[in-house]
Design an enzyme around this catalytic site. Structure first.
Site, short mmCIF file in Angstrom:
data_model
loop_
_atom_site.label_atom_id
_atom_site.label_comp_id
_atom_site.label_asym_id
_atom_site.label_seq_id
_atom_site.Cartn_x
_atom_site.Cartn_y
_atom_site.Cartn_z
CG ASP A 46 40.42 35.41 34.82
OD1 ASP A 46 40.16 34.62 35.75
OD2 ASP A 46 40.86 35.04 33.73
CE LYS A 68 49.33 36.13 40.76
NZ LYS A 68 49.42 36.11 39.31
CG MET A 183 51.23 39.10 31.10
SD MET A 183 50.86 37.34 31.23
CE MET A 183 50.58 36.91 29.54
#
Ligand code: SAH
Length: 269
Positions: A46, A68, A183
């Site tokens: 990741d 991402k 987050m």
């Protein structure tokens, strides 16, 4: 690795190891994680996994990025789990490497369930989660005897992209002396507003620890009410942990690590 005075399990072909890499500093990898990196045929990793950790993989190991990139959305969760299953069925040793701990806000459980349902054998290797280890690198203990008998880990970002609505904010504000948010930057103002509306003292100590345990670590401390403004003023970017509670005041005495100028040593493990 040098021979260890105890045995570690062999990484068998056709298995998936779901491994936590810790928060940043590759020195925080567990021995099992380092062993898995050395033995894997393929590593599916990741965005938050440190490049130094990946460098432990043997030459020729297939490295597959599953985070991402360049603003593009990450590969869908079903396609990641499908690829883990495919690699395992092809007889590979599959290392699924995630930042922090795989079972803390990391979708590791979803992946493990998919492997279990597919009948693919797997092992889980816990890692040091950012909400504990990252705070420690900022000199902020998760608990101390004097301040808190409980600590709560909260995500500031539900899968919908919004502040999670399954949380009883009043209970959280009143019930947990230390709250650690993952987050949380996107919705920081909303989170702070809800905590204060729920009865939290706006003048309570709070901190943001960004890129914890990496050379880019930045720590901002202030009052709970001031945190969103401080975050903007200092241009703090994710990944970051937000912590609210009296343990933050320990940083005055315990800020043991500043990334710039830290002496490093090459050791053989
Ligand atoms: N499984 C991970 C969490 C994944 S969710 C763990 O156990 O740590 C991603 C969030 O983790 C980020 O948005 C941030 O809140 C936190 N995080 C991960 N690594 C971090 C780091 N090095 N510094 C600060 N926060 C980090």
């Amino acid at each position: 690795m040098e021979t260890l005075p105890f045995t570690l399990p062999a990484f068998e072909p056709g298995w998936v190891w779901l491994v936590g890499a810790g928060p940043g500093d590759p020195g925080l990898l567990t021995l099992l994680a380092a062993h898995a990196l050395r033995s894997a045929d393929v590593v599916v990793y990741d965005a938050l996994v440190d490049k130094g950790a990946l460098a432990l993989a043997a030459p020729g190991t297939e490295l597959v990025y599953a985070g991402k990139r360049g603003g593009k959305p990450s590969p869908s969760q079903p396609s990641i789990t499908a690829s883990l299953i495919d690699f395992a069925r092809a007889g590979k040793r599959v290392l699924r490497l995630k930042g922090g701990d795989p079972f803390v806000f990391g979708r590791g459980a979803e992946e493990a369930v998919a492997l279990a349902e597919a009948g693919v054998p797997f092992r889980v290797v816990p890692g040091i989660t950012a909400g504990i280890g990252g705070l420690a690198y900022a000199g902020i203990p998760a608990t101390t005897r004097d301040t808190n008998a409980a600590v709560t880990f909260v995500t500031g970002h539900a899968s919908t992209g919004e502040v999670p609505d399954g949380i009883r904010w009043d209970d959280l504000a009143k019930g947990s002396p230390v709250i650690v948010f993952y987050m949380a930057l996107k919705h920081l103002q909303t989170i702070v507003d809800r905590l204060i509306a729920g009865g939290r003292d706006p003048n309570e100590s709070a901190a943001i620890v960004a890129s914890a345990a990496t050379p880019a670590q930045r720590v901002v401390t202030g009052t709970l009410a001031a945190l969103p403004r401080l975050c903007a003023e200092h241009g703090i970017e994710p990944p970051a942990i937000v912590v609210v509670g009296d343990t933050v005041t320990f940083r005055d005495r315990l800020a043991w690590w500043e990334p710039a100028g830290t002496a490093v040593e090459r050791v053989t493990v």
